[in-house]
Design an enzyme around this catalytic site. Structure first.
Site, PDB file in Angstrom:
ATOM      1  N   GLY A 249       0.969  -1.227  -0.091  1.00 40.20           N
ATOM      2  CA  GLY A 249       0.087  -0.083  -0.043  1.00 40.20           C
ATOM      3  C   GLY A 249       0.883   1.187   0.263  1.00 40.20           C
ATOM      4  O   GLY A 249       2.144   1.148  -0.201  1.00 40.20           O
ATOM      5  N   ASN A 250       0.200   2.415   0.333  1.00 36.08           N
ATOM      6  CA  ASN A 250       1.249   3.601   0.573  1.00 36.08           C
ATOM      7  C   ASN A 250       0.454   4.566   1.492  1.00 36.08           C
ATOM      8  O   ASN A 250      -0.766   4.231   1.989  1.00 36.08           O
ATOM      9  CB  ASN A 250       1.176   4.257  -1.027  1.00 36.08           C
ATOM     10  CG  ASN A 250      -0.277   4.673  -1.509  1.00 36.08           C
ATOM     11  OD1 ASN A 250      -0.805   5.371  -0.925  1.00 36.08           O
ATOM     12  ND2 ASN A 250      -0.531   4.199  -2.650  1.00 36.08           N
ATOM     13  N   ARG A 251       0.894   5.557   1.848  1.00 37.84           N
ATOM     14  CA  ARG A 251       0.402   6.620   2.794  1.00 37.84           C
ATOM     15  C   ARG A 251      -0.494   7.331   2.478  1.00 37.84           C
ATOM     16  O   ARG A 251      -0.879   8.313   3.227  1.00 37.84           O
ATOM     17  CB  ARG A 251       1.894   7.155   3.395  1.00 37.84           C
ATOM     18  CG  ARG A 251       2.737   6.190   4.035  1.00 37.84           C
ATOM     19  CD  ARG A 251       3.940   6.999   4.717  1.00 37.84           C
ATOM     20  NE  ARG A 251       4.830   7.790   3.944  1.00 37.84           N
ATOM     21  CZ  ARG A 251       4.715   9.176   3.900  1.00 37.84           C
ATOM     22  NH1 ARG A 251       3.658   9.974   4.862  1.00 37.84           N
ATOM     23  NH2 ARG A 251       5.310   9.790   3.056  1.00 37.84           N
ATOM     24  N   SER A 252      -1.170   7.355   1.533  1.00 37.54           N
ATOM     25  CA  SER A 252      -2.372   8.185   1.167  1.00 37.54           C
ATOM     26  C   SER A 252      -3.443   7.970   2.058  1.00 37.54           C
ATOM     27  O   SER A 252      -3.907   6.760   2.387  1.00 37.54           O
ATOM     28  CB  SER A 252      -2.879   7.815  -0.211  1.00 37.54           C
ATOM     29  OG  SER A 252      -3.937   8.685  -0.456  1.00 37.54           O
TER      30      SER A 252
ATOM     31  N   ALA B 149      -3.740   7.454  -4.939  1.00 37.38           N
ATOM     32  CA  ALA B 149      -2.386   7.123  -5.185  1.00 37.38           C
ATOM     33  C   ALA B 149      -2.560   5.606  -5.343  1.00 37.38           C
ATOM     34  O   ALA B 149      -2.667   4.939  -4.566  1.00 37.38           O
ATOM     35  CB  ALA B 149      -1.813   7.336  -3.874  1.00 37.38           C
TER      36      ALA B 149
END
Ligand code: PMT
Length: 414
Positions: free
Chosen positions: A204-207, A271
């Site tokens: 995943g990512n930090r969005s 994102a």
């Protein structure tokens, strides 16, 4: 455009910040009348407030003059702002109680009401408060969402009173933009995607979704019909918005592909993970003491495929998460992705980009213009983006149920 704003202050420790809000509104030429609850008086200096605004601070429902104070104040206000709005006051409003001056005004007014909650995170997310807020939103009351950061308890969390700039921008949007996007259908993607590795792990990512949700809320408050397609985010969908939840990039691609043809403007804020695991495991991977190598394959580029579907009646806005902002490369990216506008943020800078309440955006247009929108709370930037779309983009003037509406190119503002 000067307005008569009634600023309601309730019993929250953030009450002292209401004076900054009053000062900003006065600077903009508005007349500010403060009405406070009894508990609010514990948290701010009444005399200062009276000097700042040039009016007495009213608290009591009854006075000796024989006038019906709540009716007079309600009918003399163009807009009512409750900042800070405590959990207790939101509950009273939802129930329709009128046992003090401020709650009686809220029941008596025909003017728009905005509430800016401020409380501890657990209170803000408590099901009772959520239910009450839902009731208020369904009645057309607008929320200026709280920010995340240090709270009165010393803990970090969501519940800080929105910044004076964010409050000012929400008020402006009510005063200036009421219903100017009525008939416009807007599609917004927001948040991260999660690409499964096995049933319990993902890439995943930090969005956080904050930028996309702020855009969806700003479009809805201008009267647009908004569809928000969101990856996993710990946020409440803005009121009145059609909400679709997705997890992976391929799910997002499917939802966006289905929805895009029936929308006029699309903001691709999500994102999206560029890669996914080639063969996700059906069962949970157990430790075996060996190196674990994952094979990744590229995900579809959703923005590029939407730009291929785009008709001349539609307007497509992409975002760019960069660690260096090189205008030449940004313009190349805009052309490669086929968007009508690209909004770039430097995600290597602390305090902006992923997860923060603030962002700093650089706007790129197909004619080669590269313009800074500045550093602001995401709610403020959302309004600036919509102003930019109005100025440089196209807006529909006709809506049909099935086809993207015909657009009238508006003369640039300003
Ligand atoms: O959610 P927040 O915490 O508020 O943070 C906001 C944000 C930093 C996520 C937002 O401002 C932002 O920059 N969103 C775009 C992030 C991104 O994916 O950037 P990119 O440069 O990798 O992609 C460029 C564009 O192509 C984006 O519009 C993206 O949505 C789109 N894309 C990317 C990859 C892919 N496979 N498909 C896409 O459609």
């Amino acid at each position: 455009m000067s307005k008569r704003i009634l600023l309601g202050i309730t019993g929250s420790i953030a009450a002292y910040k209401a004076l900054d809000i009053a000062r900003l509104l006065r600077q903009d030429g508005h007349d500010v009348q403060i009405v406070a609850t009894r508990n609010a008086l514990r948290f701010f200096p009444r005399l200062n407030a009276e000097i700042f605004t040039g009016h007495p601070v009213y608290v009591d429902l009854f006075d000796s003059s024989g006038s019906v104070r709540h009716v007079e104040l309600a009918s003399h206000s163009d807009l009512i702002l409750i900042a800070p709005a405590s959990a207790d006051f939101l509950s009273k409003m939802a129930l329709g109680l009128a046992d003090d001056l401020l709650s009686a005004i809220c029941l008596s007014t025909n003017s728009p009401i905005l509430v800016a909650p401020a409380m501890e995170e657990n209170m803000y997310f408590h099901p009772a408060v959520r239910e009450n807020m839902k009731t208020l939103l369904s009645r057309g009351i607008r929320e200026i969402p709280p920010e995340t950061g240090p709270l009165a308890s010393g803990k970090d969390g969501t519940g800080r009173l929105a910044s004076p700039d964010a409050v000012k921008s929400a008020i402006l949007s009510v005063i200036e933009h009421t219903q100017t996007w009525k008939g416009v259908r807007v599609l917004v993607s927001a948040g991260p995607t999660h690409e499964p590795i096995d049933p319990v792990r993902f890439i995943g990512n930090r969005s956080s979704g904050k930028m996309g949700y702020a855009l969806a809320a700003a479009c809805a408050s201008r009267g647009a019909a908004v569809t928000l397609v969101s990856g996993p985010a710990n946020l409440l969908p803005p009121p009145g918005v059609t909400f679709r939840s997705i997890t992976s990039a391929r799910e997002l691609e499917m939802e966006m592909g289905k929805a895009f043809p029936s929308h006029d403007i699309c903001f691709m804020t999500a994102a999206v993970a560029d890669y996914r695991v080639k063969d996700p495991l059906a069962g949970k991977k157990k430790k075996d003491g060996k190196v674990w190598t994952l094979a990744l394959v590229e995900n579809p580029d959703i923005l590029s495929s939407l730009s291929r579907m785009k008709t001349s009646q539609q307007y497509l806005v992409g975002f760019a998460a960069e660690t260096v902002l090189d205008p030449k490369k940004l313009l190349e990216k805009l052309r490669k992705k086929g968007a009508d506008m690209l909004l770039a943020n430097d995600v290597s800078q602390p305090g902006i980009g992923f997860s923060s309440d603030t962002n700093e955006l650089t706007m790129c247009l197909p004619d080669g213009q590269v313009i800074s929108l500045g550093r602001h709370p995401k709610t403020v930037l959302a309004e600036k983006i919509l102003d930019a779309v109005e100025k440089w983009g196209t807006l529909p003037n006709l809506v049909s149920d099935h086809e993207p509406s015909a657009h009238a190119r508006r003369p640039p503002r300003g």
